[in-house]
Motif scaffolding. Structure first.
Motif, PDB file in Angstrom:
ATOM      1  N   ILE A  90       0.839  -1.205   0.000  1.00  0.00           N
ATOM      2  CA  ILE A  90       0.000   0.000   0.000  1.00  0.00           C
ATOM      3  C   ILE A  90       0.872   1.253   0.000  1.00  0.00           C
ATOM      4  CG2 ILE A  90      -1.644   1.343   1.380  1.00  0.00           C
ATOM      5  CD1 ILE A  90      -2.902  -1.363   2.206  1.00  0.00           C
ATOM      6  N   THR A  91       1.927   1.254   0.807  1.00  0.00           N
ATOM      7  CA  THR A  91       2.836   2.403   0.864  1.00  0.00           C
ATOM      8  C   THR A  91       3.530   2.630  -0.475  1.00  0.00           C
ATOM      9  OG1 THR A  91       3.227   1.966   3.208  1.00  0.00           O
ATOM     10  CG2 THR A  91       4.809   3.382   2.094  1.00  0.00           C
ATOM     11  N   LEU A  92       4.011   1.566  -1.101  1.00  0.00           N
ATOM     12  CA  LEU A  92       4.653   1.697  -2.411  1.00  0.00           C
ATOM     13  C   LEU A  92       3.677   2.185  -3.471  1.00  0.00           C
ATOM     14  CD1 LEU A  92       6.961  -1.454  -2.474  1.00  0.00           C
ATOM     15  CD2 LEU A  92       7.643   0.951  -2.306  1.00  0.00           C
ATOM     16  N   THR A  93       2.454   1.709  -3.446  1.00  0.00           N
ATOM     17  CA  THR A  93       1.446   2.147  -4.414  1.00  0.00           C
ATOM     18  C   THR A  93       1.139   3.632  -4.247  1.00  0.00           C
ATOM     19  OG1 THR A  93       0.482  -0.069  -4.417  1.00  0.00           O
ATOM     20  CG2 THR A  93      -0.878   1.713  -5.283  1.00  0.00           C
ATOM     21  N   ILE A  94       0.926   4.058  -3.019  1.00  0.00           N
ATOM     22  CA  ILE A  94       0.650   5.473  -2.768  1.00  0.00           C
ATOM     23  C   ILE A  94       1.857   6.331  -3.148  1.00  0.00           C
ATOM     24  CG2 ILE A  94       0.228   7.171  -0.941  1.00  0.00           C
ATOM     25  CD1 ILE A  94      -1.563   5.047   0.396  1.00  0.00           C
ATOM     26  N   GLY A  95       3.058   5.855  -2.833  1.00  0.00           N
ATOM     27  CA  GLY A  95       4.268   6.583  -3.213  1.00  0.00           C
ATOM     28  C   GLY A  95       4.409   6.718  -4.721  1.00  0.00           C
ATOM     29  N   TYR A  96       4.091   5.659  -5.460  1.00  0.00           N
ATOM     30  CA  TYR A  96       4.160   5.705  -6.926  1.00  0.00           C
ATOM     31  C   TYR A  96       3.139   6.693  -7.491  1.00  0.00           C
ATOM     32  CZ  TYR A  96       4.004   4.171 -11.778  1.00  0.00           C
ATOM     33  OH  TYR A  96       4.025   4.142 -13.136  1.00  0.00           O
ATOM     34  N   ILE A  97       1.938   6.694  -6.954  1.00  0.00           N
ATOM     35  CA  ILE A  97       0.906   7.628  -7.421  1.00  0.00           C
ATOM     36  C   ILE A  97       1.318   9.073  -7.138  1.00  0.00           C
ATOM     37  CG2 ILE A  97      -1.475   8.400  -7.003  1.00  0.00           C
ATOM     38  CD1 ILE A  97      -2.187   5.413  -6.601  1.00  0.00           C
ATOM     39  N   VAL A  98       1.856   9.333  -5.956  1.00  0.00           N
ATOM     40  CA  VAL A  98       2.313  10.680  -5.610  1.00  0.00           C
ATOM     41  C   VAL A  98       3.462  11.100  -6.529  1.00  0.00           C
ATOM     42  CG1 VAL A  98       3.486  12.030  -3.814  1.00  0.00           C
ATOM     43  CG2 VAL A  98       1.509  10.618  -3.229  1.00  0.00           C
ATOM     44  N   TYR A  99       4.389  10.187  -6.821  1.00  0.00           N
ATOM     45  CA  TYR A  99       5.490  10.486  -7.735  1.00  0.00           C
ATOM     46  C   TYR A  99       4.977  10.848  -9.126  1.00  0.00           C
ATOM     47  CZ  TYR A  99       9.200   9.511 -11.087  1.00  0.00           C
ATOM     48  OH  TYR A  99      10.075   9.594 -12.140  1.00  0.00           O
ATOM     49  N   LYS A 100       4.041  10.054  -9.654  1.00  0.00           N
ATOM     50  CA  LYS A 100       3.497  10.322 -10.987  1.00  0.00           C
ATOM     51  C   LYS A 100       2.751  11.655 -11.029  1.00  0.00           C
ATOM     52  CE  LYS A 100       4.225   7.137 -13.997  1.00  0.00           C
ATOM     53  NZ  LYS A 100       5.050   7.428 -15.147  1.00  0.00           N
ATOM     54  N   LEU A 101       1.979  11.959  -9.984  1.00  0.00           N
ATOM     55  CA  LEU A 101       1.262  13.242  -9.930  1.00  0.00           C
ATOM     56  C   LEU A 101       2.234  14.417  -9.855  1.00  0.00           C
ATOM     57  CD1 LEU A 101      -1.758  12.439  -7.595  1.00  0.00           C
ATOM     58  CD2 LEU A 101      -1.844  13.049 -10.019  1.00  0.00           C
ATOM     59  N   ALA A 102       3.288  14.289  -9.047  1.00  0.00           N
ATOM     60  CA  ALA A 102       4.278  15.365  -8.948  1.00  0.00           C
ATOM     61  C   ALA A 102       4.988  15.575 -10.281  1.00  0.00           C
ATOM     62  CB  ALA A 102       5.285  15.038  -7.849  1.00  0.00           C
ATOM     63  N   LYS A 103       5.334  14.488 -10.954  1.00  0.00           N
ATOM     64  CA  LYS A 103       5.983  14.574 -12.262  1.00  0.00           C
ATOM     65  C   LYS A 103       5.051  15.230 -13.282  1.00  0.00           C
ATOM     66  CE  LYS A 103       8.194  11.606 -15.677  1.00  0.00           C
ATOM     67  NZ  LYS A 103       8.480  10.230 -16.051  1.00  0.00           N
TER      68      LYS A 103
END
Length: 150
Positions: A20-33
């Protein structure tokens, strides 16, 4: 046995939490990018994730009318998102001529929406990559623009 069961349940909980943490981190990374890229481009309508601005074509108006309305709102150069790919739209003829004179603007990326909008059999200057076909189409469209403007 109880100790083993407790350790297994703790391990499963840790794996679930990690996923769950990795998934949320990936989504936040993609949104920031995405928002960083969007801040570097000319203004345009706010895109919907994964769909871009394709919902603007939902109206019964022709796509040309939609682009003219966007040009009135955002100016002669604006960013339009086809899915997750940003495209710069130039609506001013003088700016388009200037852009077509430069080889930096000649290349076109391969995209799914470009293939849909530009049939393989009937390529057009907007979606064709730089090469002999593009140069021939550019000459034809440039002469057509001169004919229309004169």
């Amino acid at each position: 046995m109880i100790l083993l069961t407790n350790m297994m349940s703790l391990l499963v909980t840790d794996i679930r939490t990690s996923i769950i943490t990795l998934t949320i981190g990936y989504i936040v990374y993609k949104l920031a990018k995405f928002y960083y890229l969007r801040s570097k481009l000319p203004p345009g309508p706010h895109p919907v994730p994964l769909m871009g601005n394709l919902l603007l074509f939902k109206s019964k108006d022709h796509w040309d009318v939609v682009f003219r309305q966007l040009a009135k709102k955002y100016g002669p150069v604006f960013t339009f998102w086809f899915g997750t790919t940003p495209q710069l739209i130039i609506t001013d003829t003088e700016m388009a001529r200037e852009a077509f004179r430069k080889n930096d603007m000649a290349g076109r990326p391969e995209s799914y929406f470009g293939a849909i909008l530009s049939n393989e059999k009937y390529k057009d200057v907007a979606f064709t990559d730089y090469g002999h076909t593009w140069e021939a189409l550019r000459r034809v469209s440039h002469s057509a623009l001169q004919y229309v403007l004169n």
